[in-house]
Scaffold this motif. Structure first.
Motif, PDB file in Angstrom:
ATOM      1  N   VAL A 166       0.850  -1.250  -0.200  1.00  0.00           N
ATOM      2  CA  VAL A 166      -0.118  -0.160   0.075  1.00  0.00           C
ATOM      3  C   VAL A 166       0.828   1.156  -0.091  1.00  0.00           C
ATOM      4  CG1 VAL A 166      -1.612   1.361   1.385  1.00  0.00           C
ATOM      5  CG2 VAL A 166      -1.711  -1.171   1.132  1.00  0.00           C
ATOM      6  N   PHE A 167       0.714   2.159  -0.808  1.00  0.00           N
ATOM      7  CA  PHE A 167       1.711   3.129  -1.270  1.00  0.00           C
ATOM      8  C   PHE A 167       1.205   4.568  -0.451  1.00  0.00           C
ATOM      9  CE2 PHE A 167       2.109   0.125  -4.874  1.00  0.00           C
ATOM     10  CZ  PHE A 167       3.241  -0.081  -4.902  1.00  0.00           C
ATOM     11  N   ALA A 168       2.142   4.847   0.221  1.00  0.00           N
ATOM     12  CA  ALA A 168       1.887   6.199   1.056  1.00  0.00           C
ATOM     13  C   ALA A 168       2.933   7.152   0.204  1.00  0.00           C
ATOM     14  CB  ALA A 168       2.409   5.922   2.400  1.00  0.00           C
ATOM     15  N   ASP A 169       2.370   8.497  -0.008  1.00  0.00           N
ATOM     16  CA  ASP A 169       3.133   9.536  -0.434  1.00  0.00           C
ATOM     17  C   ASP A 169       4.430  10.029   0.207  1.00  0.00           C
ATOM     18  OD1 ASP A 169       3.884  11.235  -2.497  1.00  0.00           O
ATOM     19  OD2 ASP A 169       2.050  12.499  -2.519  1.00  0.00           O
ATOM     20  N   VAL A 170       5.245  10.787  -0.175  1.00  0.00           N
ATOM     21  CA  VAL A 170       6.403  11.217   0.362  1.00  0.00           C
ATOM     22  C   VAL A 170       6.384  12.584   0.897  1.00  0.00           C
ATOM     23  CG1 VAL A 170       7.794   9.496  -0.513  1.00  0.00           C
ATOM     24  CG2 VAL A 170       7.731  11.672  -1.750  1.00  0.00           C
ATOM     25  N   ASP A 171       7.474  13.063   1.852  1.00  0.00           N
ATOM     26  CA  ASP A 171       7.666  14.414   1.997  1.00  0.00           C
ATOM     27  C   ASP A 171       8.014  15.176   0.690  1.00  0.00           C
ATOM     28  OD1 ASP A 171       9.530  16.844   2.771  1.00  0.00           O
ATOM     29  OD2 ASP A 171       7.981  16.689   4.331  1.00  0.00           O
ATOM     30  N   PRO A 172       7.393  16.227   0.451  1.00  0.00           N
ATOM     31  CA  PRO A 172       8.039  17.031  -1.048  1.00  0.00           C
ATOM     32  C   PRO A 172       9.385  17.463  -0.893  1.00  0.00           C
ATOM     33  CG  PRO A 172       6.303  18.329   0.198  1.00  0.00           C
ATOM     34  CD  PRO A 172       6.441  17.027   0.910  1.00  0.00           C
ATOM     35  N   TRP A 173       9.851  17.668   0.402  1.00  0.00           N
ATOM     36  CA  TRP A 173      11.288  18.172   0.377  1.00  0.00           C
ATOM     37  C   TRP A 173      12.410  17.068   0.709  1.00  0.00           C
ATOM     38  CZ3 TRP A 173      13.162  21.936   5.055  1.00  0.00           C
ATOM     39  CH2 TRP A 173      14.525  22.237   4.641  1.00  0.00           C
TER      40      TRP A 173
END
Length: 367
Positions: free
Chosen positions: A102-109
């Motif tokens: 299950v894919f979780a998004d990442v911190d943009p920085w």
């Protein structure tokens, strides 16, 4: 001046040591080429260095992930929360066991998995939360540990790129139920071969991983198989070689960190180019990655001035054919794929080379 991204001389200073250990192992009367006394000493050295209860050397970091997931009982019907941005084994390891990544998004920085997105991704079927440290930044392990504890999930820390990293006084790989390192040549403790290691504070989990890596045998009685295992055994020559190189690891890590500090100082505030967060806590400096609005143009500019660079993960994992997932978006991962560019940070770089790399990045950004 030509500066390759992957240096060809990573082990040049250790040439004689490598030849010596090849001869040593080859002529040993016991003729143990895998899982022998050198591997045991190497495991003990890494275990003690990070303060784990057990360390189990495996054939690769990828196989180490799969072995830990198996030891945790992951299988069909289970879900494993993983980053949407990163290397294929993050998704492949649970998928090969019949579980669903299950894919979780990442911190943009920072490009590491965002704890807020992990919490959104947890369901009643979540068996394991599996963050990965990325490039030069460790994931927010205190927050992820709390999330896993709240939902009763296991926490598996993919520290493949982060050996030597420390967050809040705690070594990378020791924040979860288990952690995994990779020793492929370009990692912070790389070697001229393939290999990995599991570290854990759970002796029972360590015993299961140790059996699974060697066809289900317990390491004491040969041909007695307690579980269905695989061949994920470690090489004695590489164990002896890594033991010789382990004392020099802090100096190599410090050189990487000093280069990273210099880059960040030079790049902070550049137009169109974003440097990683400054500081040393929670940093590992395996790769120094920029986020550039004109990534491909920056890559071409550096190449024209003799500087090698590397684009990692040009496609988010849930967009890959092998793991294709629909029904939601991962905007930060997608943006990282379009903007990420890694520049050289290996410890063999001379100061003049580091300055040349930084000068060219700055020159590009200001034109």
């Amino acid at each position: 001046m030509t500066i390759p991204f992957f240096p060809p001389d990573l082990f040049e200073d250790d040439r004689e040591a490598l030849l010596e250990v090849v001869r040593e192992v080859a002529l040993d009367p016991e003729q143990r080429f895998i899982l022998g006394p050198r591997t045991e000493r190497f495991e003990t050295a890494v275990r003690d260095a990070v303060g784990a209860a057990d360390a189990i050397a495996c054939s690769s970091g990828t196989s180490a992930l799969a072995l830990v997931l198996r030891a945790m009982g992951v299988g069909p019907g289970d879900e494993v929360v993983v980053p949407a941005y990163g290397c294929a084994p993050l998704a492949a390891a649970p998928a090969l066991l019949g579980a669903t990544p299950v894919f979780a998004d990442v911190d943009p920085w920072t490009m590491v998995v965002d704890p807020v997105e992990v919490e959104k991704s947890v369901t009643g079927r979540t068996r394991v939360v599996m963050p990965a440290h990325m490039f030069s930044v460790m994931a927010d392990m205190p927050a992820l540990r709390a999330i896993a504890a709240d939902v009763g999930a296991r926490l598996l820390e993919d520290s493949a790129v982060a050996q030597g990293g420390v967050l809040g006084g705690r070594a990378a790989g020791t924040w979860g139920d288990a952690g995994v390192y990779s020793f492929v040549q370009v990692k912070t403790f790389g070697m001229p071969g393939e290999g990995g290691m599991v570290v854990t504070g759970d002796p029972a989990l360590g015993r299961v991983v140790r059996m699974l890596r060697n066809h289900g045998q317990d390491g004491r009685t040969r041909f007695l198989h307690h579980r269905i295992g695989v061949n994920s055994r470690f090489d004695e020559i590489m164990a002896a070689f890594q033991l010789r190189r382990l004392p020099g690891l802090p100096a190599r890590l410090e050189r990487r960190a000093r280069i990273g500090d210099y880059y960040t100082e030079r790049f902070t505030g550049l137009p169109g180019v974003v440097a990683p967060p400054p500081g040393r806590d929670g940093r590992c400096f395996y790769v120094y990655s920029l986020l550039a609005d004109r990534r491909d143009a920056l890559r071409d500019h550096l190449a024209a001035h003799g500087v090698g660079s590397h684009v990692y993960y040009p496609t988010p994992l849930p967009h890959q054919a092998a793991f294709r997932t629909t029904g939601r978006d991962w905007p930060a991962a997608e943006r990282a794929c379009a903007r990420q560019l890694a520049i050289p940070i290996h410890p063999h770089l001379a100061d003049a080379q580091v300055e040349h790399i930084a000068d060219e990045v700055c020159r590009f950004a200001r034109t």
